[in-house]
Write a protein that holds these residues in place. Structure first.
Motif, PDB file in Angstrom:
ATOM      1  N   ASP A  62      14.386   3.139   2.125  1.00  0.00           N
ATOM      2  CA  ASP A  62      15.047   3.327   0.823  1.00  0.00           C
ATOM      3  C   ASP A  62      15.409   4.802   0.606  1.00  0.00           C
ATOM      4  O   ASP A  62      16.270   5.123  -0.217  1.00  0.00           O
TER       5      ASP A  62
ATOM      6  N   ARG B 221      -7.725   0.518  -2.989  1.00  0.00           N
ATOM      7  CA  ARG B 221      -6.364  -0.042  -3.129  1.00  0.00           C
ATOM      8  C   ARG B 221      -6.284  -1.430  -2.486  1.00  0.00           C
ATOM      9  O   ARG B 221      -5.650  -2.343  -3.013  1.00  0.00           O
TER      10      ARG B 221
ATOM     11  N   LYS C  92       0.942   3.403   5.413  1.00  0.00           N
ATOM     12  CA  LYS C  92       0.096   2.353   6.000  1.00  0.00           C
ATOM     13  C   LYS C  92      -0.559   1.495   4.918  1.00  0.00           C
ATOM     14  O   LYS C  92      -0.497   0.273   4.959  1.00  0.00           O
ATOM     15  N   THR C  93      -1.217   2.157   3.967  1.00  0.00           N
ATOM     16  CA  THR C  93      -1.948   1.393   2.950  1.00  0.00           C
ATOM     17  C   THR C  93      -0.989   0.624   2.049  1.00  0.00           C
ATOM     18  O   THR C  93      -1.258  -0.533   1.683  1.00  0.00           O
ATOM     19  N   THR C  94       0.131   1.259   1.706  1.00  0.00           N
ATOM     20  CA  THR C  94       1.141   0.576   0.877  1.00  0.00           C
ATOM     21  C   THR C  94       1.617  -0.692   1.581  1.00  0.00           C
ATOM     22  O   THR C  94       1.717  -1.764   0.963  1.00  0.00           O
TER      23      THR C  94
ATOM     24  N   GLU D 138      -6.722   0.268   9.595  1.00  0.00           N
ATOM     25  CA  GLU D 138      -5.897   1.437   9.279  1.00  0.00           C
ATOM     26  C   GLU D 138      -6.590   2.676   9.812  1.00  0.00           C
ATOM     27  O   GLU D 138      -7.632   3.093   9.312  1.00  0.00           O
TER      28      GLU D 138
ATOM     29  N   ALA E 262       8.240  -0.428   2.418  1.00  0.00           N
ATOM     30  CA  ALA E 262       7.048  -1.100   1.881  1.00  0.00           C
ATOM     31  C   ALA E 262       7.086  -1.155   0.361  1.00  0.00           C
ATOM     32  O   ALA E 262       6.411  -1.987  -0.240  1.00  0.00           O
TER      33      ALA E 262
HETATM   34  N1  LIG Z   1      10.008   5.701  -1.177  1.00  0.00           N
HETATM   35  C1  LIG Z   1       8.998   5.103  -0.513  1.00  0.00           C
HETATM   36  N2  LIG Z   1       7.748   5.546  -0.651  1.00  0.00           N
HETATM   37  C2  LIG Z   1       6.770   4.897   0.038  1.00  0.00           C
HETATM   38  C3  LIG Z   1       7.030   3.791   0.871  1.00  0.00           C
HETATM   39  N3  LIG Z   1       5.858   3.388   1.423  1.00  0.00           N
HETATM   40  C4  LIG Z   1       4.910   4.207   0.944  1.00  0.00           C
HETATM   41  N4  LIG Z   1       5.452   5.120   0.099  1.00  0.00           N
HETATM   42  C5  LIG Z   1       4.761   6.181  -0.626  1.00  0.00           C
HETATM   43  O1  LIG Z   1       4.264   7.117   0.312  1.00  0.00           O
HETATM   44  C6  LIG Z   1       3.032   7.676  -0.162  1.00  0.00           C
HETATM   45  C7  LIG Z   1       1.943   7.499   0.882  1.00  0.00           C
HETATM   46  O2  LIG Z   1       1.708   6.114   1.058  1.00  0.00           O
HETATM   47  P1  LIG Z   1       0.336   5.553   1.627  1.00  0.00           P
HETATM   48  O3  LIG Z   1       0.480   4.079   1.727  1.00  0.00           O
HETATM   49  O4  LIG Z   1      -0.815   6.104   0.882  1.00  0.00           O
HETATM   50  O5  LIG Z   1       0.342   6.209   3.079  1.00  0.00           O
HETATM   51  P2  LIG Z   1      -0.805   6.129   4.194  1.00  0.00           P
HETATM   52  O6  LIG Z   1      -0.113   6.122   5.506  1.00  0.00           O
HETATM   53  O7  LIG Z   1      -1.717   5.012   3.903  1.00  0.00           O
HETATM   54  O8  LIG Z   1      -1.539   7.530   3.960  1.00  0.00           O
HETATM   55  P3  LIG Z   1      -2.953   8.044   4.595  1.00  0.00           P
HETATM   56  O9  LIG Z   1      -3.932   6.919   4.482  1.00  0.00           O
HETATM   57  O10 LIG Z   1      -3.294   9.211   3.741  1.00  0.00           O
HETATM   58  O11 LIG Z   1      -2.648   8.413   6.007  1.00  0.00           O
HETATM   59  C8  LIG Z   1       2.716   6.955  -1.481  1.00  0.00           C
HETATM   60  O12 LIG Z   1       3.154   7.765  -2.546  1.00  0.00           O
HETATM   61  C9  LIG Z   1       3.548   5.681  -1.389  1.00  0.00           C
HETATM   62  O13 LIG Z   1       3.935   5.169  -2.636  1.00  0.00           O
HETATM   63  C10 LIG Z   1       8.381   3.334   0.975  1.00  0.00           C
HETATM   64  O14 LIG Z   1       8.716   2.387   1.693  1.00  0.00           O
HETATM   65  N5  LIG Z   1       9.319   4.030   0.263  1.00  0.00           N
END
Ligand SMILES: Nc1nc2c(ncn2[C@@H]2O[C@H](COP(=O)(O)OP(=O)(O)OP(=O)(O)O)[C@@H](O)[C@H]2O)c(=O)[nH]1
Ligand SMILES: [Zn+2]
Ligand SMILES: [Zn+2]
Length: 251
Positions: A203, A111, A79-81, A153, A233
């Motif tokens: 990916d 972030r 989500k955050t990414t 988020e 993302a």
């Molecule tokens: N390979 C890959 N890794 C990804 C992708 N998107 C996110 N990540 C990785 O997944 C991990 C979690 O990503 P976040 O964006 O922190 O996920 P989130 O949903 O915000 O996590 P929470 O806020 O803890 O629920 C990180 O290490 C990112 O780099 C993607 O499209 N491909």
């Protein structure tokens, strides 16, 4: 839902503006755990009270032309990414700000802030979802400009966030291919109210056992309505379709 897990009251909830260190809007109070036989009634009361606050939020947002998207997923789906990348790619043309929800830390808010975007963080303490009252307080702190987009988020959790209307205009459910294709059938509440489903981390498809076709078929059985957008993302694959969906919401 989670009336028994302690997350249905707002004990320990804090709204934090990371740009003004130490300036917190605490409103915690003590809470008690309900008796098991009172749980169903308590759940109904909690959801009814939440729905009233969500309706107030919706009215407040509509009066200002503010478009809100409730972004939900399991922890770590991306989500955050995705939001950080969306801000970098589209923030100049589409005015946006972010409300972050996590149990603890302002990691995600930092972030988002690093992109230059306005953000506030809600810490839910023991709670495992955002509710409409928390959103109202966060909107008050964020003060988003009229005719802008606010991404919310939600706390990483595929269960309770689905039950709590925040007053959002649309629900974005993010799923990643590392989670397994069976999630729509196992967690139907989350997928049932989705307006769009983003299948992230494509990916990694060559390295994981994830059947995209069976995922979309199962999703259709739960909810035939949402578009499914496959994207990454991190590499940027498929993001144009996501931005197209966003533009369609704005027009
Ligand atoms: N390979 C890959 N890794 C990804 C992708 N998107 C996110 N990540 C990785 O997944 C991990 C979690 O990503 P976040 O964006 O922190 O996920 P989130 O949903 O915000 O996590 P929470 O806020 O803890 O629920 C990180 O290490 C990112 O780099 C993607 O499209 N491909
Ligand atoms: Zn996050
Ligand atoms: Zn919960």
């Amino acid at each position: 839902m989670c009336a028994t897990c302690g997350c249905s009251d707002d004990a320990g909830v804090r709204v934090i503006d990371p740009s003004s260190a130490g300036h917190e809007h605490g409103h915690g109070h003590g809470h008690s755990h309900p008796e098991p036989d009172r749980t169903v009634l308590l759940e109904q009361d909690i959801l009814a009270a939440n729905d009233r606050l969500a309706a107030d939020n919706r009215t407040w947002l509509a009066a200002r032309g503010i478009h809100t998207l409730n972004v939900m997923s399991s922890p770590g789906s991306g989500k955050t990414t995705l939001l950080a990348r969306t801000i970098v790619d589209r923030g100049r043309t589409l005015p946006m700000s972010v409300i972050e929800g996590d149990q603890e830390t302002i990691f995600d808010a930092e972030r988002i802030r690093a992109t230059g975007c306005r953000v506030v963080q809600i810490n839910t303490g023991a709670g495992c979802h955002l509710d409409a009252g928390m959103l109202a307080k966060a909107l008050h702190t964020l003060a988003p400009p009229p005719r802008s987009t606010v991404f919310i988020e939600n706390v990483g959790n595929l269960v309770c966030p689905a039950l709590f209307d925040l007053g959002e205009a649309a629900r974005v459910v993010v799923m990643s291919v590392t989670e397994g294709a069976d999630k729509p059938l196992k967690y139907p509440h989350m997928f049932r109210t989705a307006d769009v489903v983003l299948l992230n981390k494509i990916d990694l498809l060559p390295y994981v056992d994830f059947d995209v076709e069976s995922f979309t078929e199962d999703l259709t059985r739960v909810n035939p309505r949402p578009e499914v957008l496959c994207l990454s993302a991190t590499t940027g694959t498929g993001l144009d379709e996501w931005y197209g969906w966003l533009d369609g919401r704005e027009s």
